[in-house]
Write a protein that holds these residues in place. Structure first.
Motif, PDB file in Angstrom:
ATOM      1  N   LEU A  70       1.100  -1.254  -0.099  1.00 24.23           N
ATOM      2  CA  LEU A  70       0.054  -0.045  -0.191  1.00 24.23           C
ATOM      3  C   LEU A  70       0.905   1.397  -0.089  1.00 24.23           C
ATOM      4  O   LEU A  70       0.663   2.321  -0.421  1.00 24.23           O
ATOM      5  N   GLN A  71       1.982   1.135   0.610  1.00 27.47           N
ATOM      6  CA  GLN A  71       2.931   2.282   0.916  1.00 27.47           C
ATOM      7  C   GLN A  71       3.431   2.805  -0.518  1.00 27.47           C
ATOM      8  O   GLN A  71       3.886   4.026  -0.591  1.00 27.47           O
ATOM      9  N   ILE A  94     -14.899   4.007   0.324  1.00 19.62           N
ATOM     10  CA  ILE A  94     -13.387   3.154   0.468  1.00 19.62           C
ATOM     11  C   ILE A  94     -12.357   3.736  -0.026  1.00 19.62           C
ATOM     12  O   ILE A  94     -11.339   3.888   0.641  1.00 19.62           O
ATOM     13  N   SER A  97     -11.435   7.200   1.931  1.00 17.26           N
ATOM     14  CA  SER A  97     -10.806   6.885   3.168  1.00 17.26           C
ATOM     15  C   SER A  97      -9.349   6.173   2.962  1.00 17.26           C
ATOM     16  O   SER A  97      -8.742   6.535   3.670  1.00 17.26           O
ATOM     17  N   LEU A  98      -9.282   5.494   2.166  1.00 16.79           N
ATOM     18  CA  LEU A  98      -7.842   4.701   1.679  1.00 16.79           C
ATOM     19  C   LEU A  98      -7.023   5.884   1.381  1.00 16.79           C
ATOM     20  O   LEU A  98      -5.751   6.011   2.029  1.00 16.79           O
ATOM     21  N   PHE A 100      -6.991   8.959   2.009  1.00 20.09           N
ATOM     22  CA  PHE A 100      -7.019   9.839   3.106  1.00 20.09           C
ATOM     23  C   PHE A 100      -6.105   9.221   4.227  1.00 20.09           C
ATOM     24  O   PHE A 100      -4.783   9.852   4.810  1.00 20.09           O
ATOM     25  N   ALA A 101      -5.941   7.734   4.562  1.00 15.13           N
ATOM     26  CA  ALA A 101      -5.177   7.014   5.344  1.00 15.13           C
ATOM     27  C   ALA A 101      -3.886   7.134   4.811  1.00 15.13           C
ATOM     28  O   ALA A 101      -2.835   7.219   5.539  1.00 15.13           O
ATOM     29  N   LEU A 102      -3.672   6.835   3.495  1.00 22.45           N
ATOM     30  CA  LEU A 102      -2.341   6.966   2.782  1.00 22.45           C
ATOM     31  C   LEU A 102      -1.727   8.187   2.667  1.00 22.45           C
ATOM     32  O   LEU A 102      -0.652   8.430   2.118  1.00 22.45           O
ATOM     33  N   GLN A 103      -2.358   9.543   2.747  1.00 25.23           N
ATOM     34  CA  GLN A 103      -2.280  10.555   2.333  1.00 25.23           C
ATOM     35  C   GLN A 103      -1.747  10.714   0.879  1.00 25.23           C
ATOM     36  O   GLN A 103      -0.638  11.198   0.689  1.00 25.23           O
ATOM     37  N   THR A 324      -7.073  19.259   2.825  1.00 27.67           N
ATOM     38  CA  THR A 324      -8.144  18.225   3.760  1.00 27.67           C
ATOM     39  C   THR A 324      -9.545  18.163   2.806  1.00 27.67           C
ATOM     40  O   THR A 324     -10.065  17.050   2.747  1.00 27.67           O
ATOM     41  N   TYR A 327     -10.717  15.413   0.478  1.00 26.52           N
ATOM     42  CA  TYR A 327     -10.993  13.992   0.762  1.00 26.52           C
ATOM     43  C   TYR A 327     -12.817  14.226   1.130  1.00 26.52           C
ATOM     44  O   TYR A 327     -13.489  13.123   1.676  1.00 26.52           O
TER      45      TYR A 327
END
Lengths: 344, 233
Positions: A70-71, A94, A97-98, A100-103, A324, A327
């Protein structure tokens, strides 16, 4: 740039990884066709319920297949519309959010742009500009494509889409749901015995109309004393001859009008063998080239979304930092392709 | 324990972040705009709590029952965040969340929850608070308000929006059994977070892809064969 793409606009969940340098690395698809068959059509709520079960396992599958983590992902693309609102919202939730989590940046892709650009996933990719025929269960459009996001509509269906006509005619012939592909198979076993009209074949514009053809099939079916196997095959044969003749003629007309030498065909009906045969023959006579996506990318898939998203994200790279607000998400169940712009 | 809880199963966008420094919450009537607000609000709460998503111990999600689309936003966001940040998840029912809130406010230990399920029905469940946690004495069902499951004994506290929409019909089902009614209680993420703490402590968590909605209403369409038989939903 490595882009993860999600497709969930209707009854297929597709996930893919596309790299702008290395091309398509992996793709996975789950089709819900069998699940909806018992209902005689797509049940939107059941489609959404299935998408949310499939999306992450398919994502894991493509990551494993491509030996990526993922990284390593640089961006995320998802189908934002048009399509079923609830189904679109699953993939969108999904994907966003993914991201967002991975920026990493994300982009909402127009489903039809995905289809339009699908032939560009192939090694022998056509160069811009070209004429595109988009034929599926929901669309029958001719477009002039000058680049990513540069689409001019040349012609459209006035009623049913070509794929819709296939499915509805199949239903009239008792072939179940979705009967389009079955109809094509039977047509290949049929013979010239009946005569069906060729609606709008000689109209000066590039528009289509298929609902009259479906009505003509109904009249023909009602006239048959018995709908035996050979009669069904022969009606299917003539129906396919009619649709493919109209599509082929309009495509050639579009090439003539635009003075372009390249035709790109996409969408589920683009998988039809008879259509491909006729287009290839007609194009050869004009000295034009026809490109198709591989069969599995004619229908809905994640690869085309990852690709279209990668083109847009790649072009946007130089733009502003991810904010921000980026997202914030919403879906666009009705979204006109004409609203798209080329990435700045 | 550092956790994020999120719920969009009702018309509220409900969020909570707990860290060693306290509890940070957002509970706002957003309606369908929840999808536009949820990630920016999560970002704001995490910033306020001075914690990064990846440094959390897990994510709590409202699994429903509730509005199908809203429940899937909760679950989808939980899946995406947890998968991306490598976090475990725990799902909490909206019915239990209401019971927890009723207990926190009143200390009543027997709670019967009814949430408005639309289409003239309620989501129903009943719980009893014990030393070890909540005992589910009536499992979540969706039914007409006049067909709710029977309950044993008296001194029940009634909670949830169903008691506002179907006040008279529901009260008539439990004559003398229900003593108090708190109809304005809606599930909140903070209560879900509290309820999920023991599961995180004992490691009874799910992986991101296992996060799933609790619909309760499972029959949503008729097959061609069922329609031919004249069945209705």
């Amino acid at each position: 740039m490595l882009v993860l793409g999600f497709e969930s606009s209707c009854d297929e969940t597709g996930v893919a990884l596309y790299d702008t340098e290395q091309g398509l690395l992996a793709h996975a698809l789950h089709s819900q066709i069998a699940m909806h068959a018992a209902y005689g059509g797509v049940v939107p709520e059941l489609a959404s319920r299935d998408h949310i079960r499939r999306a992450l396992p398919l994502t894991q599958q493509v990551l494993t297949h491509a030996s990526k983590t993922l990284q390593e992902i640089d961006g995320i693309a998802y189908t934002q519309g048009p399509g079923l609102a609830g189904a679109l919202l699953v993939g969108t939730s999904i994907a966003q959010s993914l991201a967002f989590a991975l920026q990493v940046p994300s982009v909402g892709v127009h489903h039809l742009e995905g289809h339009l650009l699908a032939p560009l996933l192939e090694e022998n990719r056509p160069a811009f500009p070209f004429v595109a025929l988009l034929v599926s269960g929901g669309h029958s459009q001719l477009m002039r494509v000058d680049g990513i996001g540069q689409y001019a509509l040349l012609g459209d269906t006035l009623d049913d889409a070509a794929g819709e006509a296939f499915d509805k005619t199949a239903k009239l012939l008792g072939l179940g749901y979705p009967g389009g592909p079955t109809l094509s198979k039977l047509a290949d076993l049929g013979q010239a015995r009946f005569q069906l009209p060729r609606p709008m074949l000689n109209s000066p514009d590039l528009n289509f109309s298929f609902s009259g053809l479906k009505t003509a099939v109904l009249t023909l079916v009602n006239k048959q004393p018995q709908l035996d196997d050979q009669t069904v095959r022969d009606i299917a044969f003539e129906f396919q001859e009619s649709v493919t003749e109209i599509l082929t003629l309009k495509c050639m007309k579009a090439l003539k009008q635009t003075k372009l030498k390249r035709l790109v065909v996409s969408g589920g009906v683009g998988a039809n063998t008879r259509l491909r045969q006729r287009l290839n023959e007609a194009a050869a006579k004009r000295g034009a080239q026809v490109s198709y996506p591989r069969l599995e990318f004619c229908t809905d898939n994640g690869a085309m979304i990852a690709f279209a998203g990668a083109m847009r994200l790649n072009a946007m790279q130089t733009q502003t930092e991810t904010s921000t607000q980026a997202y914030s998400f919403s879906v666009r169940p009705r979204w006109d392709l004409a609203e798209l712009k080329a990435p700045a | 324990m550092k956790l994020l809880a999120l719920d969009t199963s009702t018309e509220f966008l409900s969020l909570a972040v707990q860290t060693d420094h306290g509890l940070f919450t957002c509970h706002e009537a957003t309606g369908p705009a929840a999808s536009q607000r949820i990630l920016p609000e999560i970002e704001r709460l995490l910033t306020e709590a001075v914690v990064a998503l990846k440094d959390l111990d897990g994510i709590v999600y409202g699994m429903g029952p509730g509005a199908f689309t809203g429940v899937r936003v909760s679950v989808g966001v939980a899946q995406g965040l947890a998968f991306g940040a490598g976090l475990p998840v725990v799902g909490v029912s909206s019915l239990l969340a209401v019971a927890q809130m009723a207990w926190q406010e009143t200390q009543a230990e027997k709670i019967v929850v009814c949430l408005d399920a639309r289409m003239g029905e309620v989501y129903h469940a009943a719980f009893i608070k014990q030393a070890a946690g909540w005992l589910e004495v009536s499992a979540p069902v969706v039914c007409k308000p006049f067909e709710v499951p029977r309950l044993e004994g008296g001194d029940w506290l009634a909670a949830g929006s169903g008691w506002a929409v179907f006040a008279d019909v529901l009260a008539a089902q439990y004559p003398a059994q229900v003593t108090r009614i708190y109809a304005d209680m809606m599930p909140q993420a903070a209560a879900m977070l509290t309820l999920a703490l023991p599961q995180f402590a004992s490691g009874q968590t799910q992986a991101a892809h296992e996060a799933a909605p609790l619909y309760v209403r499972n029959r949503v369409a008729l097959t061609a064969a069922e329609r031919a038989q004249g069945q209705t939903l």
